[in-house]
Design a protein around this motif. Structure first.
Motif, mmCIF file in Angstrom:
data_model
loop_
_atom_site.group_PDB
_atom_site.id
_atom_site.type_symbol
_atom_site.label_atom_id
_atom_site.label_comp_id
_atom_site.label_asym_id
_atom_site.label_seq_id
_atom_site.Cartn_x
_atom_site.Cartn_y
_atom_site.Cartn_z
ATOM 1 N N GLY A 187 43.931 -21.590 78.494
ATOM 2 C CA GLY A 187 45.058 -20.681 78.308
ATOM 3 C C GLY A 187 44.820 -19.710 77.171
ATOM 4 O O GLY A 187 45.205 -18.533 77.244
ATOM 5 N N PHE A 188 44.161 -20.185 76.110
ATOM 6 C CA PHE A 188 43.859 -19.322 74.967
ATOM 7 C C PHE A 188 42.946 -18.169 75.378
ATOM 8 O O PHE A 188 43.158 -17.016 74.991
ATOM 9 C CB PHE A 188 43.214 -20.143 73.857
ATOM 10 C CG PHE A 188 42.347 -19.345 72.933
ATOM 11 C CD1 PHE A 188 42.907 -18.539 71.962
ATOM 12 C CD2 PHE A 188 40.957 -19.367 73.051
ATOM 13 C CE1 PHE A 188 42.111 -17.780 71.111
ATOM 14 C CE2 PHE A 188 40.157 -18.628 72.213
ATOM 15 C CZ PHE A 188 40.738 -17.833 71.242
ATOM 16 N N VAL A 189 41.916 -18.467 76.162
ATOM 17 C CA VAL A 189 40.977 -17.425 76.579
ATOM 18 C C VAL A 189 41.696 -16.359 77.399
ATOM 19 O O VAL A 189 41.487 -15.153 77.201
ATOM 20 C CB VAL A 189 39.817 -18.056 77.388
ATOM 21 C CG1 VAL A 189 38.969 -16.967 78.041
ATOM 22 C CG2 VAL A 189 38.948 -18.920 76.489
ATOM 23 N N LEU A 190 42.554 -16.788 78.313
ATOM 24 C CA LEU A 190 43.297 -15.823 79.124
ATOM 25 C C LEU A 190 44.259 -15.010 78.260
ATOM 26 O O LEU A 190 44.392 -13.784 78.438
ATOM 27 C CB LEU A 190 44.068 -16.559 80.226
ATOM 28 C CG LEU A 190 43.201 -17.332 81.230
ATOM 29 C CD1 LEU A 190 44.078 -18.080 82.220
ATOM 30 C CD2 LEU A 190 42.252 -16.390 81.959
ATOM 31 N N TRP A 191 44.935 -15.678 77.330
ATOM 32 C CA TRP A 191 45.860 -14.974 76.435
ATOM 33 C C TRP A 191 45.123 -13.958 75.574
ATOM 34 O O TRP A 191 45.598 -12.826 75.369
ATOM 35 C CB TRP A 191 46.578 -15.993 75.556
ATOM 36 C CG TRP A 191 47.331 -15.370 74.419
ATOM 37 C CD1 TRP A 191 48.562 -14.801 74.448
ATOM 38 C CD2 TRP A 191 46.855 -15.231 73.066
ATOM 39 N NE1 TRP A 191 48.897 -14.327 73.203
ATOM 40 C CE2 TRP A 191 47.872 -14.575 72.334
ATOM 41 C CE3 TRP A 191 45.673 -15.603 72.415
ATOM 42 C CZ2 TRP A 191 47.734 -14.290 70.982
ATOM 43 C CZ3 TRP A 191 45.541 -15.310 71.074
ATOM 44 C CH2 TRP A 191 46.566 -14.663 70.362
ATOM 45 N N ALA A 192 43.955 -14.357 75.036
ATOM 46 C CA ALA A 192 43.194 -13.442 74.184
ATOM 47 C C ALA A 192 42.755 -12.204 74.952
ATOM 48 O O ALA A 192 42.741 -11.091 74.406
ATOM 49 C CB ALA A 192 41.970 -14.171 73.617
ATOM 50 N N THR A 193 42.412 -12.384 76.214
ATOM 51 C CA THR A 193 41.997 -11.247 77.035
ATOM 52 C C THR A 193 43.157 -10.280 77.235
ATOM 53 O O THR A 193 43.006 -9.057 77.112
ATOM 54 C CB THR A 193 41.481 -11.738 78.394
ATOM 55 O OG1 THR A 193 40.435 -12.687 78.187
ATOM 56 C CG2 THR A 193 40.957 -10.582 79.213
ATOM 57 N N VAL A 194 44.323 -10.821 77.553
ATOM 58 C CA VAL A 194 45.494 -9.969 77.771
ATOM 59 C C VAL A 194 45.884 -9.252 76.484
ATOM 60 O O VAL A 194 46.190 -8.050 76.482
ATOM 61 C CB VAL A 194 46.673 -10.806 78.308
ATOM 62 C CG1 VAL A 194 47.951 -9.965 78.377
ATOM 63 C CG2 VAL A 194 46.336 -11.385 79.677
ATOM 64 N N GLU A 195 45.876 -9.978 75.370
ATOM 65 C CA GLU A 195 46.262 -9.373 74.089
ATOM 66 C C GLU A 195 45.280 -8.295 73.660
ATOM 67 O O GLU A 195 45.672 -7.276 73.060
ATOM 68 C CB GLU A 195 46.353 -10.449 73.005
ATOM 69 C CG GLU A 195 46.901 -9.915 71.696
ATOM 70 C CD GLU A 195 46.925 -10.956 70.596
ATOM 71 O OE1 GLU A 195 45.842 -11.467 70.243
ATOM 72 O OE2 GLU A 195 48.008 -11.261 70.086
ATOM 73 N N THR A 196 44.008 -8.482 73.965
ATOM 74 C CA THR A 196 42.996 -7.488 73.590
ATOM 75 C C THR A 196 43.202 -6.176 74.326
ATOM 76 O O THR A 196 42.964 -5.093 73.783
ATOM 77 C CB THR A 196 41.587 -8.043 73.881
ATOM 78 O OG1 THR A 196 41.390 -9.236 73.125
ATOM 79 C CG2 THR A 196 40.517 -7.032 73.506
ATOM 80 N N GLY A 197 43.664 -6.271 75.560
ATOM 81 C CA GLY A 197 43.805 -5.060 76.385
ATOM 82 C C GLY A 197 42.603 -4.900 77.280
ATOM 83 O O GLY A 197 41.463 -5.140 76.849
ATOM 84 N N TRP A 198 42.853 -4.473 78.521
ATOM 85 C CA TRP A 198 41.761 -4.422 79.475
ATOM 86 C C TRP A 198 40.706 -3.396 79.088
ATOM 87 O O TRP A 198 39.511 -3.612 79.337
ATOM 88 C CB TRP A 198 42.328 -4.111 80.866
ATOM 89 C CG TRP A 198 43.242 -5.181 81.374
ATOM 90 C CD1 TRP A 198 44.585 -5.089 81.589
ATOM 91 C CD2 TRP A 198 42.884 -6.531 81.704
ATOM 92 N NE1 TRP A 198 45.092 -6.285 82.026
ATOM 93 C CE2 TRP A 198 44.071 -7.188 82.109
ATOM 94 C CE3 TRP A 198 41.683 -7.237 81.684
ATOM 95 C CZ2 TRP A 198 44.088 -8.521 82.498
ATOM 96 C CZ3 TRP A 198 41.696 -8.569 82.076
ATOM 97 C CH2 TRP A 198 42.884 -9.198 82.481
#
Length: 522
Positions: free
Chosen positions: A40-51
């Motif tokens: 879940g952290f990896v997915l959250w970090a990706t979303v927070e970073t921005g595509w």
């Protein structure tokens, strides 16, 4: 004739057991969600970073180089390990090889030597060793036992009648092996290869010492040097994607074929192949394997101990590291095994789709590399639960996520051997469900629990990346002290720590070998 009172006496314990099962399912679900926190952290970090930013960080030259290194490492190491493990398993299980029992044990013993100690030993012999070639060679000698164990167990469980039938149809021995034996080894081969592949993706110390860049080394270097969280998180995303690719490949290669026989199979042992004039040439393989995987570490550590003399045995520092290592292994092993009890009980007593799903969550979480688990817990504790940052609770949670399947396998096998009627009888005598479970199943499954603690502790003792990133200030385990000293090129000072890690891992490795023999009926 059953009275109304008797019916109430019977129904009440049944309701209590059902309520206990519901609570157990709730606890198992909570633990599964906790175990999936790194994903879940990896997915959250990706979303927070921005595509847009994520795309730039992922599709850059540095990531491409790391991907090439990873693909080449896996592509060379896994096939070599497969050929080596199958050859050794066949020699020790199906031939009259002299000293087969000894060679079988020596084929498992390299697991007692941490991968980064293997690297230290080979560098001690050949200081200029580095790069892909070094990574493949050292990875093979460090990880081939992960394939040897399941393959040798599978050899012992094969039905010899199938081979006899194939031979009676005119197939030569090589054709029988290729068309009958190898297909039955598919599950063992796929499982062992997957385990080796996941270790190749998550290993840090081995490749850092030989200066071979992988995603794990790059993430830790990024984290330690510049604390560039965004770049490290995107590398972690690619690393997790690689893990999922391996899981998908393993599932595809495993297929849906059935491997269980309908009858009891042949009661006799498989026919032993007489090596004859090939006996001594065949002996060269286990001798060379033991020499490379055990002889080189022994020679290197012994040489550095002699060169350093009594001065390298700093009793206060070595003793403190040993104490902290044993303490954290004991606490982590017990906590991991305790966390495995709910899902182990459910998988045996309540084998539903829900319990199988939760069990799959545990295995999926354990496939996450230690560096990803550590990054997730560092970020969560710093941003949400700062008092837990670099505490014993955090590092124990990381160990639970990483090593819970080791305890789960042992516990599940032991619980399956305890009759469920004992729990029901204890509940019918008025004991609470928890007390009934403790007084019957838990006590009778104690040997399996002890094995689970031992196997989890073996992983904890040799774990480096998560321990470095999450351990409380002042913690200096044997692995941490060893790696710090090798980083300072103090190879003599690191030798006592390497020796102690091997000595304390050897009994746990023997237990793993003994369990594989016991499960396979020998």
């Amino acid at each position: 004739m059953t009275s109304i009172a008797d019916t109430r006496i019977t129904a009440a314990p049944r309701r209590r057991l059902q309520a206990a099962a519901s609570w157990t399912l709730t606890i198992a679900f909570a633990l599964a969600m906790l175990a999936l926190l790194p994903l879940g952290f990896v997915l959250w970090a990706t979303v927070e970073t921005g595509w847009a930013t994520a795309f730039q960080l992922i599709f850059r030259a540095r990531v491409g180089d790391l991907m090439v290194n990873t693909i080449l490492l896996v592509a060379f190491t896994v096939p070599i390990c497969t050929v080596l493990a199958v050859s050794l398993a066949w020699l020790t299980e199906r031939t009259d090889l002299p000293g087969a029992r000894l060679w079988s044990w020596l084929s498992v013993a390299p697991l007692a030597v941490p991968a980064f100690v293997h690297s230290y030993a080979w560098i001690g012999m050949w200081p200029s060793l580095n790069g892909l070639f070094a990574g493949v060679v050292i990875s093979v000698v460090a990880y081939f036992p992960f394939l040897y164990l399941p393959v040798s167990a599978a050899f012992r469980l094969l039905d010899p009648a199938l081979e006899d039938q194939a031979a009676s149809l005119g197939l030569a021995p090589p054709a029988v092996f290729r068309r009958v034996v190898l297909p039955q080894l598919r599950l063992a081969l796929c499982g062992g290869a997957l385990l080796i592949g996941l270790h190749l993706l998550s290993e840090y110390g081995l490749y850092a010492m030989i200066r071979f860049d992988t995603f794990t080394t790059a993430i830790i270097d990024q984290f330690q040097s510049t604390y560039n969280g965004v770049a490290a998180h995107m590398l972690a995303l690619v690393l997790v994607a690689c893990c999922f690719v391996l899981l998908g490949l393993e599932a595809g290669l495993r297929g849906r074929s059935r491997y269980a026989r309908l009858g009891s199979g042949a009661a006799r042992r498989p026919k032993i192949t007489r090596l004859g004039k090939w006996t001594y040439p065949c002996l060269l393989l286990p001798i060379a394997t033991a020499g490379f995987s055990l002889g080189i570490p022994t020679l290197t550590i012994g040489r550095w101990l002699v060169a350093g003399g009594a001065g390298v045995w700093r009793v206060d520092e070595v003793g403190l590291s040993l104490f902290q290592t044993l303490l954290i292994c004991l606490v982590g092993g017990i906590a991991t095994t305790a966390a495995a009890v709910p899902i182990a009980w459910l998988s045996v007593r309540r084998p539903t789709r829900g319990s199988r799903f939760l069990e799959g969550c545990y295995y999926l979480a354990s496939s996450m590399p230690g560096v990803v688990v550590a990054l997730a817990l560092v970020t969560v504790t710093v941003r949400v639960m700062l008092p837990l940052y670099q505490t014993v609770a955090t590092i124990v949670l990381a160990y639970m996520v990483m090593f819970l399947p080791r305890a789960l396998v042992s516990l599940r096998a032991s619980i399956a051997q305890v009759p469920v009627e004992l729990e029901q009888a204890a509940a019918s005598l008025g004991r609470s469900p928890g007390n009934a479970l403790w007084s019957t199943t838990v006590r009778l499954a104690a040997p399996g629990a002890a094995a689970g603690v031992a196997l989890a502790s073996l992983g904890i003792m040799n774990e480096l990346t998560a321990t470095q990133m999450l351990a409380p200030n002042g913690t200096r385990t044997l692995a941490m002290a060893f790696f710090a000293l090798t980083g300072e090129i103090d190879y003599a000072g690191a030798a006592p720590y390497a020796l102690l890690m091997i000595l304390f891992s050897m009994p746990l490795t023997w237990l793993l070998h003994y369990q594989s023999k016991k499960i396979a009926g020998r």
